[in-house]
Design a protein around this motif. Structure first.
Motif, PDB file in Angstrom:
ATOM      1  N   UNK A 260      14.658 101.820  41.183  1.00  0.00           N
ATOM      2  CA  UNK A 260      14.004 100.874  42.092  1.00  0.00           C
ATOM      3  C   UNK A 260      14.731  99.535  42.047  1.00  0.00           C
ATOM      4  N   UNK A 261      15.024  99.022  43.231  1.00  0.00           N
ATOM      5  CA  UNK A 261      15.757  97.777  43.369  1.00  0.00           C
ATOM      6  C   UNK A 261      14.910  96.725  44.075  1.00  0.00           C
ATOM      7  N   UNK A 262      14.996  95.521  43.565  1.00  0.00           N
ATOM      8  CA  UNK A 262      14.419  94.362  44.210  1.00  0.00           C
ATOM      9  C   UNK A 262      15.507  93.720  45.072  1.00  0.00           C
ATOM     10  N   UNK A 263      15.115  93.207  46.217  1.00  0.00           N
ATOM     11  CA  UNK A 263      16.095  92.614  47.120  1.00  0.00           C
ATOM     12  C   UNK A 263      15.501  91.396  47.811  1.00  0.00           C
ATOM     13  N   UNK A 264      16.358  90.437  48.132  1.00  0.00           N
ATOM     14  CA  UNK A 264      15.927  89.237  48.821  1.00  0.00           C
ATOM     15  C   UNK A 264      16.797  88.948  50.027  1.00  0.00           C
ATOM     16  N   UNK A 265      16.200  88.280  50.988  1.00  0.00           N
ATOM     17  CA  UNK A 265      16.979  87.864  52.145  1.00  0.00           C
ATOM     18  C   UNK A 265      16.692  86.394  52.450  1.00  0.00           C
ATOM     19  N   UNK A 266      17.685  85.712  53.028  1.00  0.00           N
ATOM     20  CA  UNK A 266      17.607  84.268  53.226  1.00  0.00           C
ATOM     21  C   UNK A 266      16.849  83.905  54.493  1.00  0.00           C
ATOM     22  N   UNK A 267      15.636  84.396  54.589  1.00  0.00           N
ATOM     23  CA  UNK A 267      14.775  84.075  55.710  1.00  0.00           C
ATOM     24  C   UNK A 267      13.347  84.379  55.316  1.00  0.00           C
ATOM     25  N   UNK A 268      12.409  83.747  55.975  1.00  0.00           N
ATOM     26  CA  UNK A 268      11.000  83.964  55.663  1.00  0.00           C
ATOM     27  C   UNK A 268      10.474  85.253  56.279  1.00  0.00           C
ATOM     28  N   UNK A 269      11.241  85.841  57.161  1.00  0.00           N
ATOM     29  CA  UNK A 269      10.777  86.994  57.926  1.00  0.00           C
ATOM     30  C   UNK A 269      11.036  88.289  57.166  1.00  0.00           C
ATOM     31  N   UNK A 270      10.035  89.132  57.082  1.00  0.00           N
ATOM     32  CA  UNK A 270      10.175  90.409  56.399  1.00  0.00           C
ATOM     33  C   UNK A 270      10.985  91.393  57.245  1.00  0.00           C
ATOM     34  N   UNK A 271      11.615  92.333  56.572  1.00  0.00           N
ATOM     35  CA  UNK A 271      12.394  93.371  57.245  1.00  0.00           C
ATOM     36  C   UNK A 271      12.372  94.624  56.386  1.00  0.00           C
ATOM     37  N   UNK A 272      12.531  95.781  57.021  1.00  0.00           N
ATOM     38  CA  UNK A 272      12.623  97.023  56.263  1.00  0.00           C
ATOM     39  C   UNK A 272      14.035  97.600  56.305  1.00  0.00           C
ATOM     40  N   UNK A 273      14.989  96.809  56.784  1.00  0.00           N
ATOM     41  CA  UNK A 273      16.368  97.261  56.913  1.00  0.00           C
ATOM     42  C   UNK A 273      17.188  96.824  55.714  1.00  0.00           C
ATOM     43  N   UNK A 274      17.805  97.767  55.052  1.00  0.00           N
ATOM     44  CA  UNK A 274      18.605  97.492  53.858  1.00  0.00           C
ATOM     45  C   UNK A 274      19.685  96.447  54.151  1.00  0.00           C
ATOM     46  N   UNK A 275      20.310  96.547  55.313  1.00  0.00           N
ATOM     47  CA  UNK A 275      21.417  95.642  55.654  1.00  0.00           C
ATOM     48  C   UNK A 275      20.975  94.193  55.839  1.00  0.00           C
ATOM     49  N   UNK A 276      19.677  93.956  55.966  1.00  0.00           N
ATOM     50  CA  UNK A 276      19.179  92.590  56.164  1.00  0.00           C
ATOM     51  C   UNK A 276      19.033  91.814  54.863  1.00  0.00           C
ATOM     52  N   UNK A 277      19.225  92.486  53.726  1.00  0.00           N
ATOM     53  CA  UNK A 277      19.035  91.855  52.422  1.00  0.00           C
ATOM     54  C   UNK A 277      20.384  91.542  51.794  1.00  0.00           C
ATOM     55  N   UNK A 278      20.530  90.335  51.269  1.00  0.00           N
ATOM     56  CA  UNK A 278      21.829  89.926  50.741  1.00  0.00           C
ATOM     57  C   UNK A 278      21.830  89.658  49.244  1.00  0.00           C
TER      58      UNK A 278
END
Length: 124
Positions: free
Chosen positions: A94-112
């Motif tokens: 299990x991996x934790x991931x974050x993205x530089x925006x307040x908006x949620x997403x379920x796309x792996x490519x959206x997380x940096x």
């Protein structure tokens, strides 16, 4: 970006529970949507759950809906994944991931930002 460290994985019997934690460092955590993904042996990494920056909006994969709960504590820079009624098919890293925006997403490519992962094994 945020730096992420997961913990809480382990071995549990089917029907049991685990709570994963993801500790984040970095000033952008509070404005980052956070997600959980998992990867089973021989399979692609898949979406599990996501939570928006305020902790109000959540979204789950159908396979875990009703059993898993994602939450966050912005004061502690931590996001959680409570996993109940675990099944052998939940076995994965299990991996934790974050993205530089307040908006949620379920796309792996959206997380940096990604953690190193924590192993969850569910025995039958």
């Amino acid at each position: 970006q945020v730096q992420l460290v997961e913990s809480g994985g382990g071995l549990v019997q089917a029907g049991g529970s685990l709570r994963l934690s993801c500790a984040a460092s970095g000033r952008t955590f509070i404005t980052s949507a956070m997600g959980w993904f998992r990867q089973a042996p021989g399979k692609e990494r898949e979406f599990v759950a996501v939570i928006d920056w305020r902790g109000v909006g959540t979204y789950y994969a159908d396979a875990v809906k009703g059993r898993f709960t994602v939450s966050r504590d912005n004061a502690k820079n931590t996001v959680y994944l409570q996993m109940n009624s675990l099944k052998p098919e939940d076995t994965a890293v299990y991996y934790c991931a974050g993205r530089n925006t307040i908006v949620a997403s379920n796309r792996l490519a959206d997380f940096n930002s990604w953690g190193q992962g924590t192993q969850v094994t569910v025995s039958s």
